[in-house]
Design a protein around this motif. Structure first.
Motif, PDB file in Angstrom:
ATOM      1  N   PRO A   1     -84.269   6.743 -59.543  1.00 27.43           N
ATOM      2  CA  PRO A   1     -82.857   6.359 -59.478  1.00 27.43           C
ATOM      3  C   PRO A   1     -82.381   6.285 -58.035  1.00 27.43           C
ATOM      4  O   PRO A   1     -82.756   7.114 -57.203  1.00 27.43           O
ATOM      5  N   ILE A   2     -81.563   5.282 -57.744  1.00 27.60           N
ATOM      6  CA  ILE A   2     -80.984   5.146 -56.406  1.00 27.60           C
ATOM      7  C   ILE A   2     -79.616   5.822 -56.387  1.00 27.60           C
ATOM      8  O   ILE A   2     -78.759   5.555 -57.218  1.00 27.60           O
TER       9      ILE A   2
ATOM     10  N   LEU B   1     -72.409  -3.092 -57.081  1.00 27.72           N
ATOM     11  CA  LEU B   1     -73.820  -3.081 -56.707  1.00 27.72           C
ATOM     12  C   LEU B   1     -74.725  -2.564 -57.822  1.00 27.72           C
ATOM     13  O   LEU B   1     -75.945  -2.725 -57.756  1.00 27.72           O
ATOM     14  N   GLY B   2     -74.132  -1.940 -58.815  1.00 30.88           N
ATOM     15  CA  GLY B   2     -74.930  -1.396 -59.909  1.00 30.88           C
ATOM     16  C   GLY B   2     -75.550  -0.045 -59.615  1.00 30.88           C
ATOM     17  O   GLY B   2     -76.528   0.352 -60.254  1.00 30.88           O
ATOM     18  N   ILE B   3     -74.987   0.679 -58.655  1.00 33.00           N
ATOM     19  CA  ILE B   3     -75.482   2.015 -58.303  1.00 33.00           C
ATOM     20  C   ILE B   3     -74.820   3.040 -59.220  1.00 33.00           C
ATOM     21  O   ILE B   3     -73.600   3.095 -59.316  1.00 33.00           O
TER      22      ILE B   3
ATOM     23  N   LEU C   1     -79.443   6.582 -50.491  1.00 30.70           N
ATOM     24  CA  LEU C   1     -79.165   5.711 -49.353  1.00 30.70           C
ATOM     25  C   LEU C   1     -78.099   6.321 -48.445  1.00 30.70           C
ATOM     26  O   LEU C   1     -76.985   6.625 -48.884  1.00 30.70           O
ATOM     27  N   GLU C   2     -78.451   6.493 -47.181  1.00 29.64           N
ATOM     28  CA  GLU C   2     -77.531   7.046 -46.178  1.00 29.64           C
ATOM     29  C   GLU C   2     -77.596   6.141 -44.943  1.00 29.64           C
ATOM     30  O   GLU C   2     -78.240   6.474 -43.947  1.00 29.64           O
ATOM     31  N   PRO C   3     -76.919   4.986 -44.978  1.00 34.54           N
ATOM     32  CA  PRO C   3     -77.153   3.955 -43.960  1.00 34.54           C
ATOM     33  C   PRO C   3     -76.871   4.364 -42.523  1.00 34.54           C
ATOM     34  O   PRO C   3     -77.641   4.038 -41.612  1.00 34.54           O
TER      35      PRO C   3
ATOM     36  N   ILE D   1     -75.477  -4.284 -46.739  1.00 33.82           N
ATOM     37  CA  ILE D   1     -76.682  -4.758 -46.046  1.00 33.82           C
ATOM     38  C   ILE D   1     -77.817  -3.747 -46.229  1.00 33.82           C
ATOM     39  O   ILE D   1     -78.962  -4.109 -46.523  1.00 33.82           O
ATOM     40  N   ALA D   2     -77.502  -2.464 -46.066  1.00 28.58           N
ATOM     41  CA  ALA D   2     -78.516  -1.419 -46.216  1.00 28.58           C
ATOM     42  C   ALA D   2     -79.049  -1.370 -47.648  1.00 28.58           C
ATOM     43  O   ALA D   2     -80.260  -1.224 -47.878  1.00 28.58           O
ATOM     44  N   TYR D   3     -78.144  -1.520 -48.620  1.00 31.97           N
ATOM     45  CA  TYR D   3     -78.566  -1.452 -50.016  1.00 31.97           C
ATOM     46  C   TYR D   3     -79.467  -2.643 -50.375  1.00 31.97           C
ATOM     47  O   TYR D   3     -80.499  -2.464 -51.035  1.00 31.97           O
TER      48      TYR D   3
END
Length: 284
Positions: free
Chosen positions: A9-10, A31-33, A242-244, A273-275
């Motif tokens: 899982p993200i 984004l579907g997160i 994710l921790e851009p 952009i990071a995702y």
């Protein structure tokens, strides 16, 4: 490109999108997160949340179908010589927040050392404090996830391994952060090989070895794809959080010592952009 870590899982630090929890939720839904590593919202850090604030945030996240993967706490992010008893009370407060958010995971650190200090001189003090925190987590049936952060005792792989050998178990495990290792001059492939039995959680953040600048995932020296592939082959099914750190989001200065000013000010754009880059790395 083949898909890797497809069962993982993200999650993410959604406060890098916006201060507003409502806007964080909107973008995550777009984004579907479905998971968030909860660090701050609506101008308040998670350690300062009241029970009522936490319950209200949980209610709003639940309504959007978003769950909390971990509490992105600041525990252990103080000087080794700072008041520890007050910090223990903060840990107990965060444990209560974790219960409300229905997550067993609390992200934490292993104390900033004085500048130019020899870490060996502070090992005993670090271990005594860490032991008390791990015992506290055990009593509360929660899991402390140690993040390698530059400037703390466990910033490089060798000292992370030292901590893991002392405390690894049901209530103390490792978060692997690519960029933080790079900013300490640590090769991430070497770090992975040393720490792979202990990794419970992964932070997706990349950086350049030459100057330590955080960059879009996959464009730095983090060797993300190679390590993702190794994680995949090992059967890893934990979170990819994710921790851009690509934009000047509110609170950046309090998270990094001597935080560099980012060129990007559009936090939503930088996060997206990071995702998308992470999706590409995973072959999605």
């Amino acid at each position: 490109m083949k898909k890797i870590l497809s069962n993982c899982p993200i999650s993410c630090f959604a406060d890098e999108i916006s201060v507003s929890l409502d806007r964080q939720i909107q973008v995550l839904n777009e984004l579907g997160i479905k998971f968030v590593e909860f660090r701050s919202a609506d101008g308040t850090g998670v350690a300062d949340f009241t029970d009522e604030q936490a319950k209200e945030a949980k209610k709003r996240l639940d309504a959007a179908g978003i769950r909390v993967s971990a509490v992105g706490s600041p525990i252990g992010k103080i000087g080794i010589e700072d008041d520890f008893e007050a910090h223990m009370k903060k840990l107990q407060r965060i444990e209560r927040i974790a219960d409300i958010f229905e997550t067993p995971y609390i992200r934490m650190f292993s104390f900033y050392l004085p500048e130019n200090a020899d870490p060996k001189d502070y090992r005993d003090a670090v271990m005594k404090r860490m032991d008390r925190m791990v015992q506290e987590a055990k009593a509360s049936r929660l899991v402390l996830l140690h993040e390698n952060e530059k400037g703390i005792y466990g910033d490089n792989a060798a000292r992370c391994l030292d901590l893991m050998k002392e405390f690894y178990g049901d209530h103390f495990k490792a978060t692997f952060d690519f960029a933080n290792f790079i900013q300490c001059g640590q090769n991430t492939a070497d770090a992975y090989e040393m720490l792979k039995p202990y990794i419970e959680y992964v932070h997706v953040k990349d950086a350049r070895m030459a100057d330590g600048e955080v960059v879009v995932p996959g464009t730095g020296d983090g060797q993300l794809v190679a390590i993702f592939d190794k994680l995949d082959k090992s059967g890893y099914k934990g979170y990819l959080s994710l921790e851009p750190h690509l934009a000047n989001f509110a609170g950046l200065g309090s998270l990094e010592k001597d935080a560099a000013v980012r060129a990007e000010n559009d936090t939503e754009k930088a996060f997206c952009i990071a995702y998308r880059a992470l999706e590409g790395l995973l072959g999605k």
